[in-house]
Design a protein around this motif. Structure first.
Motif, PDB file in Angstrom:
ATOM      1  N   SER A  15     -20.751 -24.503 -14.918  1.00 10.85           N
ATOM      2  CA  SER A  15     -21.052 -23.429 -16.005  1.00 10.85           C
ATOM      3  C   SER A  15     -21.144 -24.606 -17.207  1.00 10.85           C
ATOM      4  O   SER A  15     -20.086 -25.198 -17.383  1.00 10.85           O
ATOM      5  N   THR A  17     -22.031 -23.261 -19.969  1.00 10.63           N
ATOM      6  CA  THR A  17     -21.063 -22.055 -20.916  1.00 10.63           C
ATOM      7  C   THR A  17     -19.405 -22.958 -21.236  1.00 10.63           C
ATOM      8  O   THR A  17     -18.820 -23.084 -22.097  1.00 10.63           O
ATOM      9  N   SER A  18     -19.233 -23.256 -19.549  1.00 11.48           N
ATOM     10  CA  SER A  18     -17.650 -22.843 -19.537  1.00 11.48           C
ATOM     11  C   SER A  18     -17.076 -24.485 -19.951  1.00 11.48           C
ATOM     12  O   SER A  18     -16.050 -25.183 -20.957  1.00 11.48           O
ATOM     13  N   ARG A  52     -27.308 -19.222 -12.993  1.00  9.10           N
ATOM     14  CA  ARG A  52     -26.499 -19.948 -12.965  1.00  9.10           C
ATOM     15  C   ARG A  52     -26.807 -21.969 -12.907  1.00  9.10           C
ATOM     16  O   ARG A  52     -27.981 -21.299 -13.215  1.00  9.10           O
TER      17      ARG A  52
END
Length: 294
Positions: A15, A17-18, A52
């Motif tokens: 990810s 974002t992570s 994703r």
């Protein structure tokens, strides 16, 4: 180096974002750095799919090398800084295992290792060892025995046993055969599947009309059973202390297999000394073949 760090975090976490959260930068910065790295290498490292990202084969090979390299760098920096081994060990534990087994037995570990403090993170999700201080996780699973980029060891097989408070047993409907359980309130953890499997093993079908509270955690189910609110189907390991002290008694001796507990770490060969001590203590508490507490 920044682009490689961004790629490694994004690949490890699957990810952008992570990865941005872990590295304290924006998602746009992660995306830009990875795009620049792909241009420099002339290779696509991720497949961008709807909501994703997935590593390409080239990206997966690079991730394997980078993750090991960054781990080696981090270990070397700790040595250069003359850092003392951690004396506070942070572990992530399934909530029911933490409440019903670990906490009651934790004083035994503290007596053996008084200089090691245990910080317990009660969470059912598998942690990302790189981004947190957690070194050891204890996880329950019915289907998995290994997780990506981790080492795991079997701790114990889980068998579910029907248990009842002595007061309810003595005052409630008689329990002679498994079918007599239908005259009692049945307590359920997460869903009614475990009871269905137990009744199938007993040669019975769970009636569709069977009712009873569905609770999110085995610890809550145990507390309800202790208070005489119904009959619970509980992990023999977690309920062993209550049976020994008489807080609960088996309604029947028939038990049904239901998954296992695993100890999960990033790398068993790279644990700090406190983590090694805890891992060995935990393994010593369980018999190798039966999964019963020592």
């Amino acid at each position: 180096m920044t682009a490689l760090r961004s790629f490694e975090a994004a690949g490890r976490l699957s990810s952008f974002t992570s990865a941005a959260d872990e590295l304290c930068v924006s998602q746009a910065a992660i995306s830009r750095q990875i795009r620049d790295l792909e241009i420099e290498l002339g290779q696509a490292l991720f497949e961008r799919r709807h909501r994703r990202v997935v590593l390409t084969p080239e990206g997966a090979r690079l991730l394997t090398v980078l993750t090991q390299s960054f781990d080696d760098i981090d270990a070397s920096l700790k040595i250069l800084r003359n850092e003392q081994p951690l004396q506070v060990l942070r572990i992530s534990v399934e909530p029911s295992f933490a409440a019903c087994w670990l906490i009651p037995h934790l004083p035994d570990f503290q007596n053996d290792y008084p200089l090691v403090d245990i910080a317990v993170d009660s969470d059912p999700r598998l942690v990302e060892f790189r981004s947190q201080d957690v070194e050891i996780a204890i996880r329950y699973s019915r289907t998995h025995h290994a997780w990506p980029r981790t080492d795991s060891r079997l701790l114990a097989q889980v068998d579910m046993l029907p248990v009842i408070a002595p007061g309810l047993r003595d005052s409630g409907p008689e329990l002679v055969t498994p079918g007599d359980l239908f005259n009692h309130v049945l307590l359920h953890e997460e869903n009614r599947n475990a009871w269905t499997e137990w009744f199938m093993l007993a040669g019975l079908a769970l009636p569709q009309t069977t009712r009873g509270p569905v609770l999110p955690d085995g610890g809550l189910v145990m507390q309800a059973a202790i208070r005489g609110q119904g009959i619970a189907l509980l992990d023999k390991i977690l309920v062993s202390d209550e049976i020994r002290t008489g807080g609960l008694v088996p309604a029947f001796e028939l038990s049904v297999p239901n998954g296992a507990y695993y100890m999960v770490v990033r790398n068993f060969n790279r644990l700090t000394q406190p983590a090694q001590q805890f891992a060995q203590w935990l393994q010593d508490r369980f018999a190798a073949n039966t999964g019963e507490p020592v």
